[in-house]
Design a protein around this motif. Structure first.
Motif, PDB file in Angstrom:
ATOM      1  N   SER A 156       0.746  -1.247  -0.030  1.00  0.00           N
ATOM      2  CA  SER A 156       0.005   0.061   0.176  1.00  0.00           C
ATOM      3  C   SER A 156       0.666   1.189  -0.017  1.00  0.00           C
ATOM      4  CB  SER A 156      -0.912   0.049   1.161  1.00  0.00           C
ATOM      5  OG  SER A 156      -2.072  -0.899   1.084  1.00  0.00           O
TER       6      SER A 156
ATOM      7  N   ARG B 254       2.400   1.807  -3.542  1.00  0.00           N
ATOM      8  CA  ARG B 254       1.339   2.554  -4.425  1.00  0.00           C
ATOM      9  C   ARG B 254       1.099   3.808  -3.837  1.00  0.00           C
ATOM     10  NH1 ARG B 254      -1.422  -2.580  -3.409  1.00  0.00           N
ATOM     11  NH2 ARG B 254      -2.671  -1.636  -1.876  1.00  0.00           N
ATOM     12  N   LYS B 255       0.684   4.084  -2.910  1.00  0.00           N
ATOM     13  CA  LYS B 255       0.439   5.414  -2.575  1.00  0.00           C
ATOM     14  C   LYS B 255       1.503   6.573  -2.856  1.00  0.00           C
ATOM     15  CE  LYS B 255       0.799   5.662   2.443  1.00  0.00           C
ATOM     16  NZ  LYS B 255      -0.071   5.682   3.835  1.00  0.00           N
TER      17      LYS B 255
ATOM     18  N   LEU C 162     -14.676   7.390  -6.723  1.00  0.00           N
ATOM     19  CA  LEU C 162     -15.577   7.152  -5.796  1.00  0.00           C
ATOM     20  C   LEU C 162     -16.662   8.094  -5.863  1.00  0.00           C
ATOM     21  CD1 LEU C 162     -12.796   7.036  -2.979  1.00  0.00           C
ATOM     22  CD2 LEU C 162     -14.043   5.254  -4.000  1.00  0.00           C
TER      23      LEU C 162
ATOM     24  N   PHE D 260     -18.947   9.058  -4.182  1.00  0.00           N
ATOM     25  CA  PHE D 260     -19.585   9.853  -2.909  1.00  0.00           C
ATOM     26  C   PHE D 260     -18.466  11.025  -2.776  1.00  0.00           C
ATOM     27  CE2 PHE D 260     -16.896   6.184  -1.107  1.00  0.00           C
ATOM     28  CZ  PHE D 260     -16.091   6.862  -0.308  1.00  0.00           C
TER      29      PHE D 260
ATOM     30  N   ILE E 257      -4.209  11.300   1.270  1.00  0.00           N
ATOM     31  CA  ILE E 257      -3.641  10.086   1.896  1.00  0.00           C
ATOM     32  C   ILE E 257      -2.098  10.350   2.187  1.00  0.00           C
ATOM     33  CG2 ILE E 257      -2.879   7.852   1.775  1.00  0.00           C
ATOM     34  CD1 ILE E 257      -5.541   7.425  -0.082  1.00  0.00           C
TER      35      ILE E 257
ATOM     36  N   SER F 117      -1.064  13.327   2.915  1.00  0.00           N
ATOM     37  CA  SER F 117      -0.865  14.502   3.713  1.00  0.00           C
ATOM     38  C   SER F 117      -0.257  15.710   2.874  1.00  0.00           C
ATOM     39  CB  SER F 117      -0.421  14.413   4.899  1.00  0.00           C
ATOM     40  OG  SER F 117      -0.947  13.392   5.701  1.00  0.00           O
TER      41      SER F 117
ATOM     42  N   MET G  10      -3.793  15.346   7.761  1.00  0.00           N
ATOM     43  CA  MET G  10      -4.899  14.705   8.352  1.00  0.00           C
ATOM     44  C   MET G  10      -4.630  13.226   8.693  1.00  0.00           C
ATOM     45  SD  MET G  10      -8.597  13.988   6.989  1.00  0.00           S
ATOM     46  CE  MET G  10      -9.023  15.674   6.478  1.00  0.00           C
TER      47      MET G  10
ATOM     48  N   HIS H 174      -9.175  10.486   8.124  1.00  0.00           N
ATOM     49  CA  HIS H 174      -9.377  10.370   6.848  1.00  0.00           C
ATOM     50  C   HIS H 174     -10.489   9.296   6.521  1.00  0.00           C
ATOM     51  CE1 HIS H 174      -7.901  10.285   2.342  1.00  0.00           C
ATOM     52  NE2 HIS H 174      -8.885  11.106   2.535  1.00  0.00           N
TER      53      HIS H 174
ATOM     54  N   GLN I 268     -13.919  10.511   7.659  1.00  0.00           N
ATOM     55  CA  GLN I 268     -14.188  11.430   6.750  1.00  0.00           C
ATOM     56  C   GLN I 268     -15.015  10.760   5.610  1.00  0.00           C
ATOM     57  OE1 GLN I 268     -12.006  13.622   4.333  1.00  0.00           O
ATOM     58  NE2 GLN I 268     -12.495  15.550   5.045  1.00  0.00           N
ATOM     59  N   LEU I 269     -14.318   9.961   5.102  1.00  0.00           N
ATOM     60  CA  LEU I 269     -14.489   8.963   3.907  1.00  0.00           C
ATOM     61  C   LEU I 269     -15.860   8.234   3.957  1.00  0.00           C
ATOM     62  CD1 LEU I 269     -11.321   7.911   2.191  1.00  0.00           C
ATOM     63  CD2 LEU I 269     -12.688  10.078   1.434  1.00  0.00           C
TER      64      LEU I 269
ATOM     65  N   ARG J 119     -18.758  10.237   4.476  1.00  0.00           N
ATOM     66  CA  ARG J 119     -19.263  10.889   3.392  1.00  0.00           C
ATOM     67  C   ARG J 119     -19.994  10.021   2.165  1.00  0.00           C
ATOM     68  NH1 ARG J 119     -15.203  15.531   0.850  1.00  0.00           N
ATOM     69  NH2 ARG J 119     -16.808  15.595  -0.577  1.00  0.00           N
ATOM     70  N   ASP J 120     -19.552   8.822   2.340  1.00  0.00           N
ATOM     71  CA  ASP J 120     -20.044   7.557   1.571  1.00  0.00           C
ATOM     72  C   ASP J 120     -21.734   7.361   2.361  1.00  0.00           C
ATOM     73  OD1 ASP J 120     -20.457   5.407  -0.228  1.00  0.00           O
ATOM     74  OD2 ASP J 120     -19.840   4.048   1.533  1.00  0.00           O
TER      75      ASP J 120
ATOM     76  N   HIS K 170     -24.025   9.938   1.477  1.00  0.00           N
ATOM     77  CA  HIS K 170     -24.067   9.724   0.111  1.00  0.00           C
ATOM     78  C   HIS K 170     -25.445   8.660  -0.263  1.00  0.00           C
ATOM     79  CE1 HIS K 170     -23.657   9.859  -4.368  1.00  0.00           C
ATOM     80  NE2 HIS K 170     -23.231   8.870  -4.263  1.00  0.00           N
TER      81      HIS K 170
ATOM     82  N   GLU L 161     -15.619   0.380  -4.395  1.00  0.00           N
ATOM     83  CA  GLU L 161     -14.927   1.356  -3.720  1.00  0.00           C
ATOM     84  C   GLU L 161     -14.065   1.112  -2.726  1.00  0.00           C
ATOM     85  OE1 GLU L 161     -18.316   0.764  -4.150  1.00  0.00           O
ATOM     86  OE2 GLU L 161     -19.123   2.864  -4.847  1.00  0.00           O
TER      87      GLU L 161
ATOM     88  N   VAL M 249     -10.670   0.597  -4.549  1.00  0.00           N
ATOM     89  CA  VAL M 249     -10.353   1.774  -5.002  1.00  0.00           C
ATOM     90  C   VAL M 249      -9.366   2.311  -3.908  1.00  0.00           C
ATOM     91  CG1 VAL M 249     -10.554   4.216  -5.608  1.00  0.00           C
ATOM     92  CG2 VAL M 249     -11.750   2.180  -6.986  1.00  0.00           C
ATOM     93  N   LEU M 250      -9.912   2.311  -2.773  1.00  0.00           N
ATOM     94  CA  LEU M 250      -9.279   2.804  -1.520  1.00  0.00           C
ATOM     95  C   LEU M 250      -8.122   2.194  -1.315  1.00  0.00           C
ATOM     96  CD1 LEU M 250     -12.185   3.363   0.884  1.00  0.00           C
ATOM     97  CD2 LEU M 250     -10.879   4.969  -0.323  1.00  0.00           C
ATOM     98  N   ARG M 251      -7.982   0.740  -1.551  1.00  0.00           N
ATOM     99  CA  ARG M 251      -6.817  -0.054  -1.510  1.00  0.00           C
ATOM    100  C   ARG M 251      -5.659   0.395  -2.544  1.00  0.00           C
ATOM    101  NH1 ARG M 251      -4.802  -3.377   2.380  1.00  0.00           N
ATOM    102  NH2 ARG M 251      -5.969  -5.230   2.614  1.00  0.00           N
TER     103      ARG M 251
ATOM    104  N   VAL N 167      -5.414   3.053  -3.941  1.00  0.00           N
ATOM    105  CA  VAL N 167      -4.741   4.568  -3.743  1.00  0.00           C
ATOM    106  C   VAL N 167      -4.122   4.363  -2.367  1.00  0.00           C
ATOM    107  CG1 VAL N 167      -6.200   5.758  -4.911  1.00  0.00           C
ATOM    108  CG2 VAL N 167      -6.703   5.598  -2.477  1.00  0.00           C
ATOM    109  N   GLY N 168      -3.892   3.273  -1.633  1.00  0.00           N
ATOM    110  CA  GLY N 168      -3.068   3.159  -0.684  1.00  0.00           C
ATOM    111  C   GLY N 168      -3.413   3.010   0.713  1.00  0.00           C
ATOM    112  N   PHE N 169      -4.766   2.833   0.992  1.00  0.00           N
ATOM    113  CA  PHE N 169      -5.236   2.515   2.163  1.00  0.00           C
ATOM    114  C   PHE N 169      -4.901   1.402   2.885  1.00  0.00           C
ATOM    115  CE2 PHE N 169      -8.914   4.968   3.921  1.00  0.00           C
ATOM    116  CZ  PHE N 169      -8.848   6.035   3.071  1.00  0.00           C
TER     117      PHE N 169
ATOM    118  N   PHE O  22     -13.949   1.115   7.583  1.00  0.00           N
ATOM    119  CA  PHE O  22     -14.847   1.755   6.791  1.00  0.00           C
ATOM    120  C   PHE O  22     -16.081   1.228   6.973  1.00  0.00           C
ATOM    121  CE2 PHE O  22     -16.634   2.851   2.892  1.00  0.00           C
ATOM    122  CZ  PHE O  22     -16.308   4.053   2.716  1.00  0.00           C
TER     123      PHE O  22
END
Lengths: 241, 404
Positions: A90, A93-94, A107, A109, A122, A124, B1, B6, B9-10, B13-14, B17, B304, B307-309, B311-313, B321
């Motif tokens: 992770s 990737r980020k 996403l 939402f 992510i 910061s 943050m 974070h 927050q996500l 928001r989900d 939504h 979803e 996607v979070l994975r 982008v680096g979650f 989540f």
């Protein structure tokens, strides 16, 4: 030039509709700053190879799978998979990668602005105007406060490209980013995308089924061929680059 | 943050939504929680009212002797030392504990025969602010006696006792000052609360003994005084049983209102068990329902989460989540349930206000009950969502991304 990816005899076996499909990568070297296109017909495993390169799909077997984002300390990706160090993957990737999915992968939402800013948030990273500048370049500035659901397919792809580039990663991967738009739009989007990547000195790896198109864009094609397997019922799809 | 904020927050928001789906979860929770709160509020209100009534009436704390006994001073000292005893006071023989009271200032003059009740500090029959008679010439009269005598606080009475001594009819008089008029519930008949000294003097006079303090002549008093009975009050209704049992062990025949107390306690226990059985079944049902919903929701949100994975979650963020979303449901569902409960509580209390004492409520909850409700709800939501969270963490990102 230093290698970003070094793959030796990487395989991914998948069972689909009763048939065994084996993606084989005997050798693949991608240097920093290169623009590479994985080319082949639909279903040949381009996306599978991209997923392995972006480290969201575990290979079935590996002889060597090295990732050296900064060209200095190479990381054994296979070892990370083997030891279930998913958070290490992770982190890689980020910090080092941007990924443009075939259908955007936004996403629903989050607004366009938040989607583009997600990878920056992510990490910061402060708001330094990058998101707005990217949106302007990609022609989606007026969509920043909208939700992805009301955007056209082309606009979503542009948002996805912006998200992949927003945190200025050294490597960007894109899975047929223009497959869902018309050829004129496709050329325009890819032109902007590669222009931005060039500007940022980014390594670009794109999956495409159109060899002519990627060659025209000045990318190095890595072609796929199907090869009969010694094992019964297995189709080998081989990428050699 | 930071990563966790974070994620919050996500997830929020989900959650917002998909407000229609979220609202369904909230309504489903409130539909279970609100009736539970009303049920508990009714149980608590009804039992509290019954316990309050028991506690407010000090006669429920009283343990009475049947017949006459022979109690020495040291017995009373022992009883006073017990932690479950609130008040103990010797009694003389009932037949000797009466007096005629005159109000000579009334027109026409009033005369009432009253029972004498020995009192002192801590007497639960007299209100907190009521002064206690401590001298031989002080009394607190019962409400009924005060009405008949037409006397109030500060009034003066003439106490009169009669006896046959040495073959002659004798009568003595004693000026008395009314310190207070007792509450109607303290003593329902004509009575006067007096100091133990006055009660003892009354018995001594009737028994032909001298009372030098009052100038009443007679034979010499006994060297050691014993008493035929006592006024004994437990510290709380929960002490009555143990205290009664202790007296029975001493061989005393005593009576109390233990049966009524036990009835309320039994009712409380039974209602509590019933409530918790219903609540447990409801919470299991809710947990299963929420768990299944979250499980299905995780499946629905594979894209979803992938996607979070991508982008680096981290894994923890992916687990949190759905768990956070379940906690949002728990908090919002609890808030809605509280609103519904408060509305129903107000309605019920107004509807049944006539049958209740002033200030009493048929349905009520204490602040800590609301805290317990949110605690249990959050616990159930956490439990239910944990499996969903673990399932989310096992999703291979590539799987979800292919569905995009």
């Amino acid at each position: 030039m230093s290698l970003v990816f070094k793959l030796r005899d990487v395989r991914k076996l998948r069972i689909a509709e009763g048939a065994n499909f084996c993606l084989v990568v005997p050798q693949l070297d991608i240097a920093a700053g290169e623009k590479v296109a994985l080319v082949g017909e639909s279903g040949c495993g381009k996306s599978t190879l991209l997923d392995m390169l972006v480290m969201v799909l575990r290979p079935s077997s590996v002889n060597e799978f090295v990732f050296a984002p900064d060209g200095k300390v190479p990381l054994d990706v296979w070892l990370a998979w083997e030891t279930s160090r998913w958070n290490v993957l992770s982190d890689l990737r980020k910090q080092y990668m941007g990924y443009v999915l075939q259908t955007g992968g936004l996403l629903p939402f989050l607004t366009v602005w938040d989607n583009i800013n997600l990878s920056r948030q992510i990490l910061s990273m402060p708001d330094d105007g990058t998101v707005r500048a990217l949106a302007k370049t990609l022609g989606i500035r007026r969509q920043l406060n909208k939700l992805p659901g009301i955007l056209s397919v082309g606009e979503r792809q542009r948002v996805a490209i912006a998200r992949a580039l927003a945190h200025r990663p050294p490597i960007v991967l894109a899975d047929e980013p223009t497959a869902a738009v018309d050829p004129v739009q496709a050329k325009k989007i890819m032109g902007v995308f590669l222009g931005l990547a060039e500007e940022l000195g980014t390594t670009v790896i794109v999956a495409s089924h159109n060899t002519q198109f990627v060659v025209q864009l000045g990318m190095r094609p890595v072609r796929q061929i199907f090869r009969p397997s010694k094992k019964k019922g297995v189709i080998n799809s081989v990428f050699q680059g | 943050m930071s990563g966790f904020f974070h994620t919050i927050q996500l997830a929020l928001r989900d959650y917002l939504h998909e407000w229609q789906m979220s609202l369904c979860f909230i309504l489903a929770l409130a539909a279970i929680l609100a009736p539970m709160m009303v049920l508990f509020g009714l149980k608590f209100g009804v039992v509290s009212n019954m316990v309050d009534r028991l506690v407010q009436d000090p006669r429920n704390l009283e343990i009475r002797t049947v017949g006459s006994g022979n109690f020495r001073s040291d017995w009373f000292e022992d009883m006073r030392r017990r932690p479950d005893v609130a008040f103990v006071m010797p009694r003389t023989r009932t037949i000797a504990a009466t007096m005629e009271l005159y109000n000579r200032k009334a027109r026409p003059a009033k005369i009432v025969s009253v029972e004498l009740i020995p009192t002192g500090n801590g007497d639960p029959l007299l209100g907190r602010g009521t002064p206690r008679p401590s001298r031989l010439n002080e009394v607190v009269v019962s409400k009924r006696a005060a009405e008949k005598l037409q006397i109030g606080v500060g009034g003066e009475l003439d106490g009169s006792l009669a006896r046959v001594y040495a073959g002659r009819q004798e009568r003595v008089h004693l000026p008395l000052k009314v310190l207070a008029v007792a509450e109607p519930g303290a003593f329902p008949r004509e009575g006067a609360f007096v100091s133990l000294d006055l009660l003892v003097a009354t018995e001594d006079f009737r028994d032909g003994r001298a009372v030098p303090e009052l100038g009443w002549r007679g034979s010499s008093p006994d060297s050691e005084r014993t008493f035929s009975g006592f006024r004994l009050y437990a510290r709380s209704i929960y002490d009555v049983n143990a205290l009664q049992n202790a007296l029975v062990k001493q061989g005393l025949d005593v009576r109390s209102r233990q049966a009524e107390i036990e009835l309320v306690q039994k009712l409380d226990r039974n209602l509590t068990v019933t409530f918790w059985v219903v609540a447990l079944v409801a919470m299991i049902g809710f947990s299963l329902s929420l768990g299944a919903s979250i499980w299905a929701n995780v499946d629905r949100k594979r894209r979803e989460l992938s996607v979070l994975r991508l982008v680096g979650f981290y894994t923890a963020g992916i687990v949190w989540f759905p768990v956070l979303q379940a906690l949002f449901t728990a908090v919002f569902g609890w808030m809605l349930a509280v609103l519904i409960y408060v509305g129903v509580e107000q309605g019920l209390n107004r509807l049944f206000a006539e049958g209740l004492e002033a200030g009493a409520k048929l349905c009520r909850l204490l602040p800590q009950h609301y805290g317990i409700a949110i605690g249990i709800t959050l616990g159930a939501a956490l439990l239910a969502s944990f499996l969903g969270g673990m399932r989310a963490s096992r999703i291979e990102p590539a799987e979800g991304l292919r569905e995009l």
